[in-house]
Design a protein around this motif. Structure first.
Motif, mmCIF file in Angstrom:
data_model
loop_
_atom_site.group_PDB
_atom_site.id
_atom_site.type_symbol
_atom_site.label_atom_id
_atom_site.label_comp_id
_atom_site.label_asym_id
_atom_site.label_seq_id
_atom_site.Cartn_x
_atom_site.Cartn_y
_atom_site.Cartn_z
ATOM 1 N N VAL A 157 0.839 -1.203 0.000
ATOM 2 C CA VAL A 157 0.000 0.000 0.000
ATOM 3 C C VAL A 157 0.880 1.262 0.000
ATOM 4 O O VAL A 157 1.950 1.257 0.598
ATOM 5 C CB VAL A 157 -0.922 -0.054 1.256
ATOM 6 C CG1 VAL A 157 -1.853 1.131 1.301
ATOM 7 C CG2 VAL A 157 -1.727 -1.356 1.277
ATOM 8 N N GLU A 186 6.271 2.870 4.315
ATOM 9 C CA GLU A 186 7.165 3.012 5.468
ATOM 10 C C GLU A 186 6.958 4.306 6.238
ATOM 11 O O GLU A 186 7.315 4.388 7.409
ATOM 12 C CB GLU A 186 8.634 2.838 5.067
ATOM 13 C CG GLU A 186 9.085 3.426 3.740
ATOM 14 C CD GLU A 186 8.778 2.527 2.545
ATOM 15 O OE1 GLU A 186 7.600 2.361 2.218
ATOM 16 O OE2 GLU A 186 9.729 2.019 1.917
ATOM 17 N N SER A 237 3.195 3.313 -7.377
ATOM 18 C CA SER A 237 3.648 3.931 -8.627
ATOM 19 C C SER A 237 3.707 2.897 -9.756
ATOM 20 O O SER A 237 3.871 1.691 -9.518
ATOM 21 C CB SER A 237 5.034 4.536 -8.415
ATOM 22 O OG SER A 237 5.937 3.509 -8.077
ATOM 23 N N LEU A 259 -2.213 1.739 -10.182
ATOM 24 C CA LEU A 259 -0.978 2.506 -10.386
ATOM 25 C C LEU A 259 -1.247 3.996 -10.601
ATOM 26 O O LEU A 259 -2.290 4.504 -10.222
ATOM 27 C CB LEU A 259 -0.200 1.869 -11.545
ATOM 28 C CG LEU A 259 0.009 0.356 -11.403
ATOM 29 C CD1 LEU A 259 0.695 -0.232 -12.617
ATOM 30 C CD2 LEU A 259 0.789 0.024 -10.134
ATOM 31 N N GLU A 393 3.459 11.805 -14.221
ATOM 32 C CA GLU A 393 2.728 12.075 -12.977
ATOM 33 C C GLU A 393 3.632 12.910 -12.061
ATOM 34 O O GLU A 393 4.741 12.495 -11.728
ATOM 35 C CB GLU A 393 2.390 10.741 -12.300
ATOM 36 C CG GLU A 393 1.566 10.912 -11.044
ATOM 37 C CD GLU A 393 1.247 9.573 -10.380
ATOM 38 O OE1 GLU A 393 2.185 8.792 -10.120
ATOM 39 O OE2 GLU A 393 0.056 9.318 -10.111
HETATM 40 P P1 NAD Z 1 5.571 3.478 -4.441
HETATM 41 O O1 NAD Z 1 5.340 2.679 -5.652
HETATM 42 O O2 NAD Z 1 6.886 4.115 -4.262
HETATM 43 O O3 NAD Z 1 5.346 2.581 -3.127
HETATM 44 C C1 NAD Z 1 4.133 1.887 -2.893
HETATM 45 C C2 NAD Z 1 4.404 0.743 -1.921
HETATM 46 O O4 NAD Z 1 5.279 -0.198 -2.557
HETATM 47 C C3 NAD Z 1 5.106 1.169 -0.628
HETATM 48 O O5 NAD Z 1 4.581 0.435 0.451
HETATM 49 C C4 NAD Z 1 6.553 0.779 -0.896
HETATM 50 O O6 NAD Z 1 7.288 0.530 0.277
HETATM 51 C C5 NAD Z 1 6.371 -0.495 -1.705
HETATM 52 N N1 NAD Z 1 7.515 -0.863 -2.551
HETATM 53 C C6 NAD Z 1 8.481 -0.058 -3.048
HETATM 54 N N2 NAD Z 1 9.354 -0.780 -3.785
HETATM 55 C C7 NAD Z 1 8.924 -2.070 -3.770
HETATM 56 C C8 NAD Z 1 9.396 -3.290 -4.354
HETATM 57 N N3 NAD Z 1 10.487 -3.313 -5.112
HETATM 58 N N4 NAD Z 1 8.702 -4.415 -4.128
HETATM 59 C C9 NAD Z 1 7.574 -4.405 -3.389
HETATM 60 N N5 NAD Z 1 7.088 -3.288 -2.780
HETATM 61 C C10 NAD Z 1 7.753 -2.131 -2.978
HETATM 62 O O7 NAD Z 1 4.381 4.534 -4.378
HETATM 63 P P2 NAD Z 1 4.153 5.711 -3.339
HETATM 64 O O8 NAD Z 1 5.164 6.775 -3.627
HETATM 65 O O9 NAD Z 1 4.043 5.162 -1.951
HETATM 66 O O10 NAD Z 1 2.679 6.205 -3.735
HETATM 67 C C11 NAD Z 1 2.423 7.079 -4.762
HETATM 68 C C12 NAD Z 1 2.046 6.344 -6.048
HETATM 69 O O11 NAD Z 1 0.926 5.498 -5.811
HETATM 70 C C13 NAD Z 1 1.606 7.290 -7.146
HETATM 71 O O12 NAD Z 1 2.168 6.874 -8.366
HETATM 72 C C14 NAD Z 1 0.097 7.119 -7.183
HETATM 73 O O13 NAD Z 1 -0.499 7.441 -8.412
HETATM 74 C C15 NAD Z 1 -0.054 5.682 -6.826
HETATM 75 N N6 NAD Z 1 -1.403 5.416 -6.298
HETATM 76 C C16 NAD Z 1 -2.299 4.738 -7.097
HETATM 77 C C17 NAD Z 1 -3.604 4.528 -6.639
HETATM 78 C C18 NAD Z 1 -4.635 3.805 -7.482
HETATM 79 O O14 NAD Z 1 -5.663 3.412 -6.947
HETATM 80 N N7 NAD Z 1 -4.409 3.640 -8.771
HETATM 81 C C19 NAD Z 1 -3.972 4.974 -5.358
HETATM 82 C C20 NAD Z 1 -3.039 5.649 -4.589
HETATM 83 C C21 NAD Z 1 -1.747 5.851 -5.070
#
Ligand code: NAD
Length: 501
Positions: A157, A186, A237, A259, A393
């Motif tokens: 998440v 985190e 992301s 995403l 984005e």
């Molecule tokens: P992120 O992708 O950096 O991290 C999301 C989660 O993935 C975090 O818990 C992170 O610790 C974990 N993560 C990171 N690297 C990983 C790996 N290699 N393997 C497994 N898990 C890993 O995203 P963020 O910066 O926390 O959130 C913002 C992003 O989320 C934006 O791009 C936004 O558009 C997207 N988002 C999408 C929706 C949707 O419903 N489509 C909703 C909310 C946010």
């Protein structure tokens, strides 16, 4: 201004495994307020071994008789009790969420209500879920199509809506009979750990919900590659989603990906312009633009463009930016310093590429802003599809404005990014409204509104905005496996009878 910390700050947590908190680890992840720098919480830095323990607890709960085999009616009762406890604790959960994820408490009050609604809706699905009987296969053959819980679900998440994003997954997976291991972001793990405790208080058996905190590259990767995880449900992301999708492909693990986005609002000259101004402002400033589905591109009919942008900028300048607990703040700080710098670098890059900064565009300073990551709503005019700000984005309160002359040109502009999460279209002409909506490539289209809907509606993206759907009945289906059972009634199967009789 109220103090930055809740009565519980700073909070220190272990993981939540098999119905109880573990002791906090020696290595802790600090969460400081991005609004004033104070220490809010410390989370345990989980390891692959912690993930192993959590998955073992979840698998035991799944295989035991206490969850997957429980009647839907009893699962629904427990989910409703869980929803009651969340509602009873709404104020505290909201304050923790607001300070940790940096949200205006005034603007985010509905988020805990949404979580309660999703849990109750999922409870109704637990109660009513059913399969199919096929009776048209001939007089002596009957087939049943049943849905079985898929197994242990790994949920990963993001930080922008820690509870809402989690509850677009968790209650549906539980309603289906699955168990869960959750990895919150985190920086924003508190409310996930708090609700796991509430679930145990509601009577949801130990091991059904487990939470391991820590880094994505450690805890997230351990979950994604774990052989006893049946489904990965990820929100975050597109860059990380791609990696997770590839990893799940290696072991043919089911995966759902929610995403990023770069959603566009098309405004026709014949729209209710007052309503459009309000909707577009909300669509890009809500949660300081840190929303996957934010309306961050505005595609304006050329004849109204100058006036519309001037009036929108007047409204944007009146947005009040402040601490999450400021009673009148519309927007708060961005999630952390590095993210603020990334947002500003997009704005500066756009200006260098020829876009015009109409308002905002700079870090706010002075008085209450000096200790935080604050930026005012920013409007960039004269943005063209070749610019990075049109395509990528930004995840901040930055709106990119372009213009069109014909309907086809408007649709082409709206569809010309790799993303496909939301779209908006504004017109009083119903034919134009609906025919345009049909041509927009996105999981959701808002027509003469934005950010409205309900838990009954499936939500998700097309193109690089994701795979799969959350909310609605489809959310339950994400966590089930279909099984066809063919039953011979009466006579033996003809070919078999001929061969061995
Ligand atoms: P992120 O992708 O950096 O991290 C999301 C989660 O993935 C975090 O818990 C992170 O610790 C974990 N993560 C990171 N690297 C990983 C790996 N290699 N393997 C497994 N898990 C890993 O995203 P963020 O910066 O926390 O959130 C913002 C992003 O989320 C934006 O791009 C936004 O558009 C997207 N988002 C999408 C929706 C949707 O419903 N489509 C909703 C909310 C946010």
């Amino acid at each position: 201004m109220k103090p930055a910390q809740t009565d519980l700050s700073p909070r220190i947590y272990g993981h939540f495994i098999n119905g109880t908190f573990t002791a906090p680890t020696e290595s802790l992840i600090d969460r400081h307020s991005p609004a004033d720098g104070s220490l809010l919480a410390q989370f345990s830095a989980g390891t692959a071994t912690d993930v192993d323990h959590a998955v073992a607890a979840a698998l035991k709960a799944f295989k035991g008789e206490s969850w997957a085999d429980m009647s839907g009616a009893n699962r629904a009762k427990l989910l409703n009790r869980f929803a009651d406890l969340i509602a009873d604790n709404a104020d505290r959960l909201l304050r923790i969420e607001a300070e940790e994820a940096s949200k205006s408490v005034r603007m985010s009050g509905h988020e805990v209500d949404m979580v309660v609604d999703m849990t109750r809706f999922a409870a109704s699905l637990a109660l009513t879920a059913k399969g199919e009987a096929h009776t048209n296969l001939g007089p002596e053959t009957l087939a049943l199509v049943t849905r079985e819980p898929a197994g242990v679900v790994g949920m990963i998440v993001p930080w922008n809506f820690p509870l809402v994003c989690l509850f677009q997954k968790l209650p549906y997976a539980l309603a289906a009979g699955c168990t869960a291991v959750i990895k919150p972001a985190e920086l924003t793990s508190s409310t996930t750990l708090e609700v796991a405790k509430l679930a145990a208080e509601a009577g949801i058996p130990a091991g059904v919900i487990n939470v391991v905190t820590g880094a994505g590259t450690v805890v997230g990767e351990a979950l994604t590659s774990h052989p006893d995880i049946a489904v990965i449900s990820f929100t975050g992301s597109t860059a990380v989603g791609r990696k997770i999708g590839a990893k799940c492909g290696e072991s043919i693990k089911r995966v759902a990906l929610e995403l990023g986005g770069k959603s566009a609002n098309i405004v026709f000259a014949d729209a209710d312009l007052e309503a459009a101004l309000d909707g577009i402002l909300l669509s890009f400033v809500f949660n300081q633009g840190e929303v996957c589905g934010a309306g961050t591109r505005l595609i304006l009919e050329e004849t109204i463009a100058d006036t519309f942008v001037t009036r929108l900028a007047e409204r944007a300048r009146r947005i009040r930016v402040g601490h999450p607990f400021d009673a009148d703040a519309d927007m708060s700080a961005l999630i952390h310093e590095a993210h603020l710098n990334k947002v500003l670098s997009y704005v500066n890059g756009a200006a260098a590429d020829g876009a015009t900064v109409v308002c905002g565009g700079q870090r706010l300073s002075g008085d209450k802003y000096d200790k935080g990551c604050f930026i005012a709503p920013t409007i960039l005019n004269n943005v063209t599809p070749d610019m990075r700000v049109f395509q990528e984005e930004i995840f901040g309160p930055v709106l990119c404005v372009s213009t069109f002359k014909t309907v086809d040109e408007a649709v082409q502009l709206a569809n010309s990014t790799d993303y496909g999460l939301n779209s908006g279209v504004w017109s009083k002409d119903v034919d134009k409204l609906l025919s345009t909506a049909r041509k927009l490539k996105s999981g959701t289209v808002f027509a003469n509104t934005y950010f409205e809907g309900g838990v009954q509606l499936p939500q998700g993206g097309v193109k690089t905005s994701g795979v799969g759907r959350e909310n609605g009945l489809d959310a339950l289906h994400e966590y089930t496996e279909l099984k066809s059972t063919v039953v011979k009634l009466g006579k033996r199967q003809p070919a078999l009878a001929h061969t061995i009789a």
